[in-house]
Design a protein around this motif. Structure first.
Motif, PDB file in Angstrom:
ATOM      1  N   MET A 136      13.320   4.438  11.491  1.00  0.00           N
ATOM      2  CA  MET A 136      15.244   4.353  11.702  1.00  0.00           C
ATOM      3  C   MET A 136      15.307   4.082  12.453  1.00  0.00           C
ATOM      4  O   MET A 136      16.528   3.600  12.918  1.00  0.00           O
ATOM      5  CB  MET A 136      15.761   5.396  10.718  1.00  0.00           C
ATOM      6  N   PHE A 137      14.955   5.003  13.903  1.00  0.00           N
ATOM      7  CA  PHE A 137      15.414   4.681  14.966  1.00  0.00           C
ATOM      8  C   PHE A 137      14.970   3.299  15.970  1.00  0.00           C
ATOM      9  O   PHE A 137      15.786   2.878  16.688  1.00  0.00           O
ATOM     10  CB  PHE A 137      15.525   5.816  15.638  1.00  0.00           C
ATOM     11  N   GLY A 138      14.117   2.734  16.043  1.00  0.00           N
ATOM     12  CA  GLY A 138      13.002   1.878  17.235  1.00  0.00           C
ATOM     13  C   GLY A 138      13.081   3.120  18.255  1.00  0.00           C
ATOM     14  O   GLY A 138      13.531   4.212  18.429  1.00  0.00           O
ATOM     15  N   ALA A 139      12.142   2.233  18.287  1.00  0.00           N
ATOM     16  CA  ALA A 139      11.275   3.258  19.390  1.00  0.00           C
ATOM     17  C   ALA A 139      11.124   2.104  21.244  1.00  0.00           C
ATOM     18  O   ALA A 139      10.995   0.633  20.642  1.00  0.00           O
ATOM     19  CB  ALA A 139      10.123   4.137  19.849  1.00  0.00           C
ATOM     20  N   ILE A 140      11.448   2.200  21.805  1.00  0.00           N
ATOM     21  CA  ILE A 140      10.737   1.003  23.111  1.00  0.00           C
ATOM     22  C   ILE A 140       9.986   0.895  23.018  1.00  0.00           C
ATOM     23  O   ILE A 140       9.188  -0.556  22.625  1.00  0.00           O
ATOM     24  CB  ILE A 140      11.264   1.334  24.426  1.00  0.00           C
TER      25      ILE A 140
ATOM     26  N   VAL B 128      19.243   4.141  25.836  1.00  0.00           N
ATOM     27  CA  VAL B 128      18.245   4.322  26.403  1.00  0.00           C
ATOM     28  C   VAL B 128      18.310   4.902  27.221  1.00  0.00           C
ATOM     29  O   VAL B 128      17.516   6.450  27.736  1.00  0.00           O
ATOM     30  CB  VAL B 128      17.265   2.887  26.970  1.00  0.00           C
ATOM     31  N   VAL B 129      18.675   4.839  28.476  1.00  0.00           N
ATOM     32  CA  VAL B 129      18.771   5.850  29.293  1.00  0.00           C
ATOM     33  C   VAL B 129      19.794   7.203  28.287  1.00  0.00           C
ATOM     34  O   VAL B 129      19.393   8.855  29.042  1.00  0.00           O
ATOM     35  CB  VAL B 129      20.002   5.555  30.429  1.00  0.00           C
ATOM     36  N   PHE B 130      20.976   7.026  27.980  1.00  0.00           N
ATOM     37  CA  PHE B 130      21.212   8.352  27.655  1.00  0.00           C
ATOM     38  C   PHE B 130      20.531   9.057  26.769  1.00  0.00           C
ATOM     39  O   PHE B 130      20.190  10.175  26.780  1.00  0.00           O
ATOM     40  CB  PHE B 130      22.329   7.345  25.860  1.00  0.00           C
ATOM     41  N   THR B 131      19.704   8.691  26.506  1.00  0.00           N
ATOM     42  CA  THR B 131      18.703   9.086  24.783  1.00  0.00           C
ATOM     43  C   THR B 131      17.878   9.398  26.304  1.00  0.00           C
ATOM     44  O   THR B 131      17.501  11.126  26.216  1.00  0.00           O
ATOM     45  CB  THR B 131      17.761   8.077  24.424  1.00  0.00           C
ATOM     46  N   LEU B 132      16.966   8.852  26.719  1.00  0.00           N
ATOM     47  CA  LEU B 132      15.808   9.701  28.013  1.00  0.00           C
ATOM     48  C   LEU B 132      16.692  10.938  28.828  1.00  0.00           C
ATOM     49  O   LEU B 132      16.912  12.208  29.198  1.00  0.00           O
ATOM     50  CB  LEU B 132      15.502   8.662  28.725  1.00  0.00           C
TER      51      LEU B 132
END
Length: 501
Positions: free
Chosen positions: A28-32, A79-83
């Motif tokens: 659903m989200f996808g990952a790097i 991505v920065v926000f998630t990490l």
């Protein structure tokens, strides 16, 4: 199409502690970076990845045409926000322990407004700088299926300590993966639908139902054509192989079954007790008879990949009830003490196994009772409150890279902000994990991890049982399915599946 699933505690990738949840969240989200079926870190939302020669700087180049399901673009800022949200201790994300190797992670947010080792040079580039070389950083960040990327514009105003209980965490209606959330009915199903704007092209299967039923019900639905894919209990494999239009697949697994011990309990700190437990359980007989040969006994959490193999110099703890009884007596164990073993019921073979283990422990003088819990109660006791004696657990992707076991044994990874629920701490173990990750030379890594395995084999923070094969029952109408070695990575290539009528 329909897939057998398990009741989730959350659908927010920051808080999922099980591969069962994370595999669907990745979809659903996808990952790097995601984990492929054969345990190789593979770009997902990232188009390409650059790694510096000294393995301290990882640069992720994102696809430039990714949008969330509300039309907003996914950029490096998400991505920065998630990490950074994962690294904030207040969030209480299990991912924090996996990401603490990033430079500046320890200082955030008390002593720094941002994590110095996470940068976004432009909208589609994320640069992660580590505090020390780590050749295993990619396997770690795609364990189990990869960390799903959250939409900053939706969640940035939610306080980190409120995120887990936020409605979004069970109804993530803005995501960027191949499938999007449609509906969740507790104890019934999760419905996800193809994302028509997915950057890789809309998936061919328009709708998936992840059905929350017992394996027995799932197999019945397989027979009637209502179920297309499930993880197959080994005791049902022979019968299911006779069903028309169904294929049974068996693949060596990177996972293991184990008894996790809470070493905060003083009575479980007795090394003689743990050694006696290893000798008391007839692990090979259980593999041969209950698992029908679909697995192999393991004596440490390190047993792969191919360059690593099974470390030398391990105590194999042969089944020997007499020796177990003697070790127990010599250790001063109080045979009137009753241990509590947590277990999630209705798991077929595992229900039989836990009864066998309980009886074999009783035979040598170790009394126990089985505490049946649901997933929510398990997470509270095992992850949040550290309120348990023993938990019969299974899973993990240990065979992917030896460093992954550090999730469960590094001192810095104590729960709830990591995966070390045993609260095992050994300074030499911490140093050997660092040594193994500091070099890309597999020979040097093998030396470090062999010594590490020998220590974990002697200390026994867990009672190591076996690595079971991954068994799948797949409807022949499902096209493009490639069975992964890890049972909770079933959806690793679901974007490419189709169904023939």
């Amino acid at each position: 199409m329909s897939v057998l699933w398990r009741q989730p505690v959350t659908l927010n990738p920051l808080f999922s502690t099980s591969g069962s949840e994370q595999q669907v969240e990745r979809l659903m989200f996808g990952a790097i970076v995601k984990m492929s079926g054969d345990l190789v870190p593979t770009p997902d939302l990232a188009e390409s990845i650059d790694v510096s020669d000294d393995a301290t700087v990882y640069t992720f180049h994102l696809h430039q045409d990714i949008t969330f399901t509300d039309g907003e673009p996914l950029t490096a800022e998400d991505v920065v926000f998630t990490l950074e949200t994962a690294l904030n201790p207040v969030t209480a994300s299990i991912w924090r322990g996996r990401l603490l190797g990033i430079a500046g992670a320890e200082a955030y947010p008390d002593d720094a407004d941002s994590v110095s080792g996470i940068a976004a040079p432009d909208d589609y580039t994320v640069e992660i700088t580590l505090a020390a070389p780590d050749s295993a950083f990619l396997p770690i960040i795609c364990n189990f299926s990869g960390l799903g990327i959250l939409p900053k514009h939706i969640l940035e105003d939610v306080a980190p300590d409120q995120l887990q209980a936020h409605p979004y965490s069970l109804a993530p209606d803005v995501t960027a993966g191949a499938y999007q959330f449609a509906q969740f009915e507790a104890d019934q199903y999760l419905e996800i639908t193809a994302n028509p704007d997915y950057f890789g092209g809309a998936p061919a299967i328009e709708r998936m139902f992840l059905r929350i039923v017992t394996p027995n019900v799932g197999i019945s639905q397989l027979e009637t054509g209502e179920m297309d894919l499930l993880a197959l209990p080994v005791n049902e494999a022979e019968r299911v192989r006779t069903l028309p239009d169904i294929t049974v697949i068996s693949v060596p697994s990177p996972s293991m079954d184990f008894l996790a011990l809470n070493l905060n309990r003083e009575y479980l700190q007795n090394p003689g007790l743990r050694q006696a437990m290893m000798h008391a359980i007839d692990r090979q007989a259980i593999v041969d008879n209950v698992l029908q040969g679909e697995g192999e006994v393991v004596n440490s959490p390190i047993f792969g990949p191919e360059w690593m193999g099974v470390p030398e110099g391990l105590n194999e703890y042969a089944y020997d009830p007499e020796q177990a009884t003697q070790i127990l007596a010599d250790s001063g164990w109080d045979t009137s003490q009753t241990l509590q073993i947590m277990h999630i019921p209705d798991q077929g073979v595992k229900d039989a196994v836990i009864s066998i283990i309980q009886e074999q422990l009783r035979t040598v003088g170790i009394q126990s009772e089985i505490l049946q819990v649901d997933v929510a109660e398990l997470n509270r006791r095992y992850i949040t409150d550290n309120d348990f004696d023993i938990f019969y657990n299974a899973g993990g992707v240990f065979r992917a890279d030896p460093s992954i076991s550090g999730t469960y044994f590094l001192t810095r990874n104590f729960t709830p902000a990591g995966g070390n629920a045993s609260h095992y701490s050994n300074e030499q173990v911490d140093e050997l994990y660092a040594a193994g990750q500091a070099t890309g030379d597999t020979g040097e890594r093998q030396v470090a991890y062999t010594e590490l395995a020998q220590i974990l084999n002697a200390d026994l923070p867990w009672i190591y049982l076996w690595s079971p094969n991954s068994l799948y029952a797949v409807s022949n109408r499902l096209q493009g399915y490639a069975a992964p070695s890890y049972i909770d990575n079933k959806f690793w290539n679901a974007e490419t599946w189709s169904v023939s009528e």
